[in-house]
Write a protein that holds these residues in place. Structure first.
Motif, mmCIF file in Angstrom:
data_model
loop_
_atom_site.group_PDB
_atom_site.id
_atom_site.type_symbol
_atom_site.label_atom_id
_atom_site.label_comp_id
_atom_site.label_asym_id
_atom_site.label_seq_id
_atom_site.Cartn_x
_atom_site.Cartn_y
_atom_site.Cartn_z
ATOM 1 N N CYS A 174 0.848 -1.194 0.000
ATOM 2 C CA CYS A 174 0.000 0.000 0.000
ATOM 3 C C CYS A 174 0.885 1.247 0.000
ATOM 4 O O CYS A 174 1.793 1.362 0.815
ATOM 5 C CB CYS A 174 -0.889 -0.025 1.237
ATOM 6 N N CYS A 214 0.109 3.182 3.686
ATOM 7 C CA CYS A 214 0.525 2.689 5.016
ATOM 8 C C CYS A 214 1.591 1.609 4.902
ATOM 9 O O CYS A 214 2.066 1.104 5.925
ATOM 10 C CB CYS A 214 -0.670 2.162 5.795
ATOM 11 N N VAL A 273 -8.063 -0.003 -0.720
ATOM 12 C CA VAL A 273 -7.170 -1.021 -0.149
ATOM 13 C C VAL A 273 -7.723 -1.510 1.179
ATOM 14 O O VAL A 273 -8.293 -0.730 1.961
ATOM 15 C CB VAL A 273 -5.735 -0.474 0.014
ATOM 16 N N CYS A 331 -6.177 -2.586 3.822
ATOM 17 C CA CYS A 331 -5.357 -2.324 5.015
ATOM 18 C C CYS A 331 -5.798 -1.073 5.761
ATOM 19 O O CYS A 331 -5.990 -1.076 6.972
ATOM 20 C CB CYS A 331 -3.892 -2.221 4.610
ATOM 21 N N CYS A 332 -5.937 0.049 5.034
ATOM 22 C CA CYS A 332 -6.169 1.331 5.714
ATOM 23 C C CYS A 332 -7.321 2.115 5.097
ATOM 24 O O CYS A 332 -7.575 3.246 5.484
ATOM 25 C CB CYS A 332 -4.894 2.170 5.682
HETATM 26 ZN ZN LIG Z 1 -2.828 0.868 3.500
#
Ligand SMILES: [Zn+2]
Length: 148
Positions: free
Chosen positions: A61, A64, A90, A92-93
């Motif tokens: 990513c 992050c 994404v 993840c974040c």
């Molecule tokens: Zn991320």
């Protein structure tokens, strides 16, 4: 025998040159890699993922730095053709980067045009050499080295 492919794609994944500009860039590349086994310019109707073959390691990513799942990436890349957008959310974040701006290790990218040099007989181009190719093409380029 493995092959090394050194590909050049426009920085803008939707951009395409005309034939004359592509020919100029091919000539510039031939001067920079005179031992090549062939150089070919290819236009694609749709945005294609230009990968780095067996050099592909991981994708992360850009916001992050979390490593992204390769199956997730594969699904998103397949969806580009139907959804006509490169923007992804994404997992993840929750960021919304372009698929073209994910952190590919080694570099990969998306494009509707590429120039591929077969077995260039040299390593990656220096920044100054990349600029020469970009000027010949009329658009900045990224380079992608692949082994197959
Ligand atoms: Zn991320």
């Amino acid at each position: 025998m493995s092959d090394t492919l050194l590909s050049f794609i426009p920085a803008d994944p939707r951009w395409q040159p005309d034939r004359d500009a592509a020919d100029r860039a091919v000539r510039a590349l031939h001067a920079l890699a005179p031992e090549d086994d062939g150089i070919k310019a290819t236009w694609h109707d749709e945005i294609m993922f230009v990968d780095c073959g067996s050099r592909f390691d991981e994708v992360a990513c850009p916001r992050c730095d979390a490593v992204l799942d390769k199956h997730w990436l594969g699904d998103r890349l397949s969806a580009v053709l139907t959804e006509k957008t490169l923007t992804v959310v994404v997992p993840c974040c929750g960021g919304e980067p372009s698929l073209n701006d994910l952190v590919y290790r080694e570099p990969c990218g998306l494009a509707r045009f590429d120039i591929t040099v077969w077995n260039p007989g040299r390593s990656l181009l220096a920044e100054s050499e990349l600029r020469i190719v970009g000027v010949a093409l009329g658009h900045p380029v990224r380079q992608i080295m692949a082994h197959y």
